[in-house]
Design an enzyme around this catalytic site. Structure first.
Site, PDB file in Angstrom:
ATOM      1  N   ARG A 105     -10.770   3.304  12.593  1.00 39.98           N
ATOM      2  CA  ARG A 105     -12.161   3.103  11.502  1.00 39.98           C
ATOM      3  C   ARG A 105     -12.679   1.638  11.460  1.00 39.98           C
ATOM      4  O   ARG A 105     -11.926   1.592  10.867  1.00 39.98           O
ATOM      5  CB  ARG A 105     -12.258   3.433   9.811  1.00 39.98           C
ATOM      6  CG  ARG A 105     -13.189   3.948   9.046  1.00 39.98           C
ATOM      7  CD  ARG A 105     -13.333   3.802   7.535  1.00 39.98           C
ATOM      8  NE  ARG A 105     -12.389   2.097   7.076  1.00 39.98           N
ATOM      9  CZ  ARG A 105     -11.644   2.179   6.387  1.00 39.98           C
ATOM     10  NH1 ARG A 105     -11.014   3.603   6.411  1.00 39.98           N
ATOM     11  NH2 ARG A 105     -11.592   0.909   6.096  1.00 39.98           N
TER      12      ARG A 105
ATOM     13  N   SER B 293      -6.469  -2.546   2.710  1.00 39.43           N
ATOM     14  CA  SER B 293      -6.724  -1.945   1.383  1.00 39.43           C
ATOM     15  C   SER B 293      -6.704  -2.864   0.262  1.00 39.43           C
ATOM     16  O   SER B 293      -6.935  -2.253  -1.373  1.00 39.43           O
ATOM     17  CB  SER B 293      -5.615  -0.514   0.222  1.00 39.43           C
ATOM     18  OG  SER B 293      -5.396   0.417   1.357  1.00 39.43           O
TER      19      SER B 293
ATOM     20  N   ASN C 153      -9.483  -0.659  11.372  1.00 40.59           N
ATOM     21  CA  ASN C 153      -8.817  -0.201  10.386  1.00 40.59           C
ATOM     22  C   ASN C 153      -7.522   0.880  11.392  1.00 40.59           C
ATOM     23  O   ASN C 153      -8.749   1.822  11.862  1.00 40.59           O
ATOM     24  CB  ASN C 153      -8.979   0.364   9.413  1.00 40.59           C
ATOM     25  CG  ASN C 153      -9.228   0.214   7.591  1.00 40.59           C
ATOM     26  OD1 ASN C 153      -8.920  -0.646   7.592  1.00 40.59           O
ATOM     27  ND2 ASN C 153     -10.513  -0.337   8.368  1.00 40.59           N
TER      28      ASN C 153
ATOM     29  N   GLU D 276       0.409  -1.097  -0.199  1.00 38.48           N
ATOM     30  CA  GLU D 276      -0.015   0.006   0.229  1.00 38.48           C
ATOM     31  C   GLU D 276       0.378   1.411  -0.386  1.00 38.48           C
ATOM     32  O   GLU D 276       0.382   2.774   0.951  1.00 38.48           O
ATOM     33  CB  GLU D 276      -0.342  -0.234   1.290  1.00 38.48           C
ATOM     34  CG  GLU D 276      -1.936  -1.255   1.158  1.00 38.48           C
ATOM     35  CD  GLU D 276      -3.069  -1.421   2.520  1.00 38.48           C
ATOM     36  OE1 GLU D 276      -3.742  -0.025   2.790  1.00 38.48           O
ATOM     37  OE2 GLU D 276      -2.832  -2.133   3.072  1.00 38.48           O
TER      38      GLU D 276
ATOM     39  N   GLY E 240      -7.226   5.629   5.950  1.00 34.57           N
ATOM     40  CA  GLY E 240      -6.611   6.412   4.618  1.00 34.57           C
ATOM     41  C   GLY E 240      -6.950   7.908   5.794  1.00 34.57           C
ATOM     42  O   GLY E 240      -7.928   8.181   5.758  1.00 34.57           O
TER      43      GLY E 240
ATOM     44  N   GLU F 113     -13.419  -5.537  10.530  1.00 37.34           N
ATOM     45  CA  GLU F 113     -12.037  -5.842  10.954  1.00 37.34           C
ATOM     46  C   GLU F 113     -12.308  -3.609  11.391  1.00 37.34           C
ATOM     47  O   GLU F 113     -13.040  -2.950  11.150  1.00 37.34           O
ATOM     48  CB  GLU F 113     -11.245  -5.651   9.339  1.00 37.34           C
ATOM     49  CG  GLU F 113     -11.590  -4.721   8.584  1.00 37.34           C
ATOM     50  CD  GLU F 113     -10.488  -4.939   7.193  1.00 37.34           C
ATOM     51  OE1 GLU F 113      -9.307  -4.279   7.670  1.00 37.34           O
ATOM     52  OE2 GLU F 113     -11.036  -4.937   6.100  1.00 37.34           O
TER      53      GLU F 113
ATOM     54  N   ASP G 111     -15.554  -1.136   9.967  1.00 39.54           N
ATOM     55  CA  ASP G 111     -16.002  -1.395   8.267  1.00 39.54           C
ATOM     56  C   ASP G 111     -17.078  -2.680   9.344  1.00 39.54           C
ATOM     57  O   ASP G 111     -16.905  -4.151   9.796  1.00 39.54           O
ATOM     58  CB  ASP G 111     -15.465  -2.092   7.610  1.00 39.54           C
ATOM     59  CG  ASP G 111     -13.619  -1.098   7.218  1.00 39.54           C
ATOM     60  OD1 ASP G 111     -14.947   0.184   7.364  1.00 39.54           O
ATOM     61  OD2 ASP G 111     -12.714  -1.309   7.127  1.00 39.54           O
TER      62      ASP G 111
ATOM     63  N   TYR H 275      -9.884   3.880  -4.594  1.00 35.93           N
ATOM     64  CA  TYR H 275      -8.985   4.773  -4.996  1.00 35.93           C
ATOM     65  C   TYR H 275      -9.091   5.190  -6.396  1.00 35.93           C
ATOM     66  O   TYR H 275      -8.498   6.591  -7.023  1.00 35.93           O
ATOM     67  CB  TYR H 275      -7.695   3.972  -4.747  1.00 35.93           C
ATOM     68  CG  TYR H 275      -7.035   3.913  -2.975  1.00 35.93           C
ATOM     69  CD1 TYR H 275      -7.449   4.788  -2.023  1.00 35.93           C
ATOM     70  CD2 TYR H 275      -7.543   2.897  -2.720  1.00 35.93           C
ATOM     71  CE1 TYR H 275      -7.166   4.745  -1.113  1.00 35.93           C
ATOM     72  CE2 TYR H 275      -6.596   2.277  -1.653  1.00 35.93           C
ATOM     73  CZ  TYR H 275      -6.985   3.026  -0.739  1.00 35.93           C
ATOM     74  OH  TYR H 275      -6.962   2.743   0.335  1.00 35.93           O
TER      75      TYR H 275
END
Length: 332
Positions: A281, A176, A298, A17, A302, A296, A283, A242
């Site tokens: 974050r 990602s 994070n 990443e 990002g 998960e 999800d 992205y």
């Protein structure tokens, strides 16, 4: 007059990443400039051979040879002398799995995000899911395949009996959506597992949950509004994440107050169960029966223009610069 903290901004790194990290780093740098924080940009993957010009840190083509060994040299160098706090815009393996965090700890540096243990546990999706189950965070069934015990016929039978189709196969410790595949039938299993094992020593196989993609950002132990991601055609994969215009983001999500409250409660529980700090974050998938399943956490989400945490913060009046300021203040 209170002096502003001296910040070392980590970008790039050695994970798959790396390019995403450069995008996040560019966004964070603009915020740090607006805040007038003295900032040094550092790409740990270059070692002491750092670019002389700012723009060289963010080019797609690397400035010099990168390596994990360089990261050790970088953290141990005088590049980080007299720094008040390290803001890590790194993503993925080595970057948010406790590896860089442990080097920063040994150097005695303060840094943004979760500490070593939480970073390592959150990055390991299998261990995270075990902890989720033990602490009352709902997560879907899964299987694990490693390089050592990869028997194609056996795992195909296990998927058929325990998970069914479609299912998701992804690396156990990447982010990602790198190496992720939506598998529709048994003919696709071996290729999907082999792809995942290119990025990790273990592949995680999860039951696929038809429904909606939700995420909850957490900032300083408080949840931000639930955000829904609506990819335009297909899954919310690397391309949809992205590429501008490939996904729509709805915040607050168009869900009932009850579902929103439950998502925020489950997100906080997941965050604390892994001992995360600062910001993160979480999800989720929301199925057709309005059941939530945590995917998960994070720990270094990002910070690109398309990223979700800044969008959720903006929904409650927190500017990108204020978000970065709050994250740094917590680390200090």
């Amino acid at each position: 007059m209170i002096s502003k903290p001296k910040v070392a901004l980590l970008v790039g790194g050695t994970s798959p990443e790396r390019q995403v990290s450069k995008m996040s780093g560019k966004g964070v740098l603009q915020a740090l400039k607006a805040l007038q924080y003295p900032t040094t940009i550092i790409d740990p993957a270059y070692g002491i051979n750092q670019p002389k010009e700012e723009k060289q840190f963010f080019l797609e083509k690397d400035f010099a040879e990168i390596s994990n060994r360089n990261c050790i040299e970088t953290i141990n160098s005088d590049l980080l002398d007299d720094v008040d706090v390290v803001f890590s815009a790194l993503h993925g393996k080595w970057a948010e799995d406790g590896t860089i965090q442990s080097l920063l700890e040994l150097r005695g540096l303060k840094y943004t995000g979760s500490k070593v243990l939480a970073s390592a546990v959150a990055m390991d999706k299998e261990i995270s899911k075990v902890i989720f189950r033990q602490t009352g965070v709902q997560t879907e069934d899964w299987l694990i395949v490693s390089n050592q015990d990869f028997d194609s016929e056996l795992i195909t039978e296990e998927i058929k009996n325990k998970l069914g189709y479609p299912c998701i196969i992804k690396p156990n410790d990447q982010g990602s959506t790198v190496g992720l595949t939506l598998v529709e039938d048994k003919l696709e299993i071996k290729e999907a597992i082999c792809l995942s094992l290119q990025f990790s020593s273990k592949a995680l196989i999860e039951k696929y949950i038809p429904g909606r993609e939700l995420t909850v950002a957490i900032l300083l132990n408080e949840t931000l509004p639930v955000l829904e991601i609506v990819p335009k055609g297909g899954m919310y994969d690397y391309k949809h994440k992205y590429t501008s215009g490939m996904s729509e983001y709805i915040v607050p999500a168009d869900i009932t107050e009850e579902v929103a409250a439950k998502a925020q409660q489950q997100a906080l529980k997941a965050f604390h169960s892994l001992r995360c700090e600062g910001y993160a974050r979480v999800d989720f998938r929301l199925d057709i029966d309005s059941e939530l399943y945590c995917l998960e956490v994070n720990t270094l989400p990002g910070m690109t223009p398309l990223s979700l945490v800044p969008k959720a913060a903006k929904a409650v009046g927190i500017s990108f610069e204020e978000l970065i300021k709050k994250i740094i203040q917590q680390a200090l």
